[in-house]
Design an enzyme around this catalytic site. Structure first.
Site, PDB file in Angstrom:
ATOM      1  N   LYS A  17       0.833  -1.202   0.000  1.00  0.00           N
ATOM      2  CA  LYS A  17       0.000   0.000   0.000  1.00  0.00           C
ATOM      3  C   LYS A  17       0.865   1.249   0.000  1.00  0.00           C
ATOM      4  O   LYS A  17       0.646   2.176  -0.790  1.00  0.00           O
ATOM      5  CB  LYS A  17      -0.887   0.011   1.254  1.00  0.00           C
ATOM      6  CG  LYS A  17      -1.530   1.357   1.542  1.00  0.00           C
ATOM      7  CD  LYS A  17      -2.354   1.323   2.807  1.00  0.00           C
ATOM      8  CE  LYS A  17      -1.605   1.715   4.059  1.00  0.00           C
ATOM      9  NZ  LYS A  17      -1.401   3.153   4.240  1.00  0.00           N
ATOM     10  N   ASN A  18       1.850   1.260   0.914  1.00  0.00           N
ATOM     11  CA  ASN A  18       2.626   2.495   1.097  1.00  0.00           C
ATOM     12  C   ASN A  18       3.528   2.816  -0.079  1.00  0.00           C
ATOM     13  O   ASN A  18       4.068   3.920  -0.156  1.00  0.00           O
ATOM     14  CB  ASN A  18       3.464   2.415   2.384  1.00  0.00           C
ATOM     15  CG  ASN A  18       2.585   2.590   3.611  1.00  0.00           C
ATOM     16  OD1 ASN A  18       1.389   2.861   3.490  1.00  0.00           O
ATOM     17  ND2 ASN A  18       3.170   2.427   4.788  1.00  0.00           N
ATOM     18  N   ARG A  92      -4.412  10.637   4.388  1.00  0.00           N
ATOM     19  CA  ARG A  92      -3.340  11.614   4.479  1.00  0.00           C
ATOM     20  C   ARG A  92      -2.342  11.504   3.325  1.00  0.00           C
ATOM     21  O   ARG A  92      -1.764  12.501   2.891  1.00  0.00           O
ATOM     22  CB  ARG A  92      -2.632  11.392   5.815  1.00  0.00           C
ATOM     23  CG  ARG A  92      -1.662  12.451   6.170  1.00  0.00           C
ATOM     24  CD  ARG A  92      -1.094  12.162   7.534  1.00  0.00           C
ATOM     25  NE  ARG A  92      -0.385  13.331   8.021  1.00  0.00           N
ATOM     26  CZ  ARG A  92       0.855  13.630   7.697  1.00  0.00           C
ATOM     27  NH1 ARG A  92       1.520  12.850   6.879  1.00  0.00           N
ATOM     28  NH2 ARG A  92       1.424  14.715   8.172  1.00  0.00           N
ATOM     29  N   ASP A 116      -4.435  12.784  13.192  1.00  0.00           N
ATOM     30  CA  ASP A 116      -5.076  11.481  13.022  1.00  0.00           C
ATOM     31  C   ASP A 116      -4.825  10.632  14.257  1.00  0.00           C
ATOM     32  O   ASP A 116      -4.271  11.102  15.250  1.00  0.00           O
ATOM     33  CB  ASP A 116      -4.631  10.789  11.731  1.00  0.00           C
ATOM     34  CG  ASP A 116      -3.129  10.533  11.706  1.00  0.00           C
ATOM     35  OD1 ASP A 116      -2.560  10.336  12.792  1.00  0.00           O
ATOM     36  OD2 ASP A 116      -2.556  10.526  10.617  1.00  0.00           O
TER      37      ASP A 116
END
Ligand code: UD1
Length: 419
Positions: A17-18, A92, A116
């Site tokens: 994902k990152n 974000r 967050d």
């Protein structure tokens, strides 16, 4: 989900994902169609797709059965340059379009993310770096507004090897005039992946995976086809889960060199760790020994696996000290773990965890992606049926999570559709 089952079998990890989210942002740096493979089928990719669509891109995503997929981004000659709060607030990582937009279009207007669930996360290094590259940045009406007719190469020293700042500055520097040196850069495998994609697009980058990145700016880049690096955090989650449940799991596509400290810790805990041609095997036959963990930027122990490390310590022998150095507030989930019977005391950025033989099921609430995954692992070693609420957080980082748990032998069901 019912506790008491040892994880057993094979599980395949998709692209990270990152990384995928940043690769999607990087596609903005060239007009035309770029193709990214192994993009995980998760909400964050949907949000990033929406960010790109609102900038004028065409985005098509074709998920595969295993949870990865092919994403095609068609970037216009002149993208729009504004990303709204409704998207940045939901994710974000949307702010990673800031660097590419200002480099390619000369301006960008990106909403400020705010706080967050894992603490206040600053943008000061992103801003200072872009200013060093010649951008003018102001904050107005909840937006960061950056303008620069053309960025100019410079030397940048980061106060901390921030992943997001390194990425944003890298994506800005590739189209700047002249040479940029980013010192104290982040060294995460996702940064190396981004450098590889940018290089394939025609960028000139030296030092990927080291603390010093040297970028020779070019006038334009071209679209590419690129495959996302495997997700080391998902792989690490399964590895820790195998140890906690005294199971035996083959994690396909896991890259041992991306998980060196994690695997060393698991070996210290008593696990068998084997590097296979197709990935990694992690097996455990006895109760794990408690091991101390300190989170640090790569190659240190990843902060994203800290909740799983706390969960592991909660069922290990002896006492373990878990130290969180990257995000303030990342121990907030511990209250939920305590509801499962864990013995954890927090003192600032340290958690003292006294291991117990077993945990005891209870309803718990996931507060973010990784905390949620840590609670699910804890539920695997709790007597009875544990209900993890707000599990949509976990879905953001783990494609097909419930299906993969089932594939490893866990009795688990989703009682409500993801939000
Ligand atoms: C990324 C990952 C996240 C991971 C983190 C650290 C994504 C989408 N998220 O987040 O999962 O936990 O790396 O590996 O890739 N900071 C500042 N000023 C800045 C930038 C950062 O003070 O300008 C601080 C943050 O508040 C935090 C620390 O630096 O305390 C690390 O942040 P950073 O490495 O930037 O993490 P992210 O890129 O946000």
């Amino acid at each position: 989900m019912s506790g008491g089952t040892a994880l057993s079998g094979r599980v395949r990890v998709t692209g990270a994902k990152n990384s995928a989210l940043k690769l999607m942002a990087a596609a903005l740096l060239s007009p035309g169609r770029s193709t990214i493979d192994e993009v995980p089928d998760i909400l964050d990719v949907t949000i990033m797709s929406e960010v790109l669509r609102r900038l004028g891109c065409g985005v098509e995503y074709a998920p595969s059965e295993g949870g990865g997929g092919r994403l095609v981004v068609d970037v216009p000659e002149q993208p729009s340059t504004e990303t709204d709060y409704d998207l940045v607030r939901r994710m974000r990582a949307s702010i990673s379009v800031l660097g590419p937009l200002v480099a390619r279009c000369g301006s960008a207007r990106v909403a400020l993310p705010g706080g967050d669930a894992i603490g206040s996360r600053g943008l000061d290094m992103h801003i200072a770096g872009l200013e060093r590259l010649g951008a003018t940045i102001i904050s107005e009406h909840g937006f960061l507004v950056a303008t620069a007719p053309r960025l100019t190469g410079t030397s940048i020293w980061l106060d901390f090897p921030s992943v997001g700042a390194t990425e944003n500055l890298l994506m800005a520097a590739v189209l700047a005039r002249g040479t940029t040196v980013i010192d104290n850069a982040a060294r995460e495998p996702e940064i190396v992946d981004l450098c590889a994609m940018l290089t394939a697009m025609g960028a000139s980058i030296d030092g990927a995976g080291t603390s010093t990145l040297t970028v020779d700016g070019v006038d334009e880049l071209r679209p590419v086809t690129f495959s996302t690096v495997p997700d080391r955090i998902v792989a690490g989650t399964w590895a820790i889960g195998a140890v906690m449940t005294r199971g035996d799991v083959v994690i396909e596509r896991a890259v041992a060199t991306h998980l060196r400290v994690v695997l060393d810790k698991l070996a210290d805990a008593g696990a068998t760790v084997e590097v296979l041609p197709e990935g990694l095997r992690v097996a455990m036959s006895e109760r794990p020994r408690g091991v101390d963990v300190v989170t640090l930027p790569f190659p240190g122990f990843p902060t994203d696996l800290q909740p799983m490390a706390v969960a592991l310590a909660a069922v290990s022998t002896g006492t373990a000290l878990i130290t969180e150095n990257v995000f303030e507030g990342r121990f907030m989930f511990v209250n939920e773990l305590v509801r499962l019977g864990a013995d954890v005391r927090i003192d600032g950025h340290h958690a003292v965890v006294r291991g117990r033989e077993r945990l005891s099921s209870a309803p718990v609430v996931a507060t973010d992606i990784r905390a949620g995954a840590g609670l699910v692992l804890a539920g695997l070693v709790a007597d009875g049926v544990t209900e993890v609420q707000e599990v949509h957080h976990v879905d953001r980082g783990y494609p097909r999570f419930v299906e993969q748990l089932r594939g490893l032998g866990v009795q688990v069901e989703r009682t409500r559709r993801p939000d």
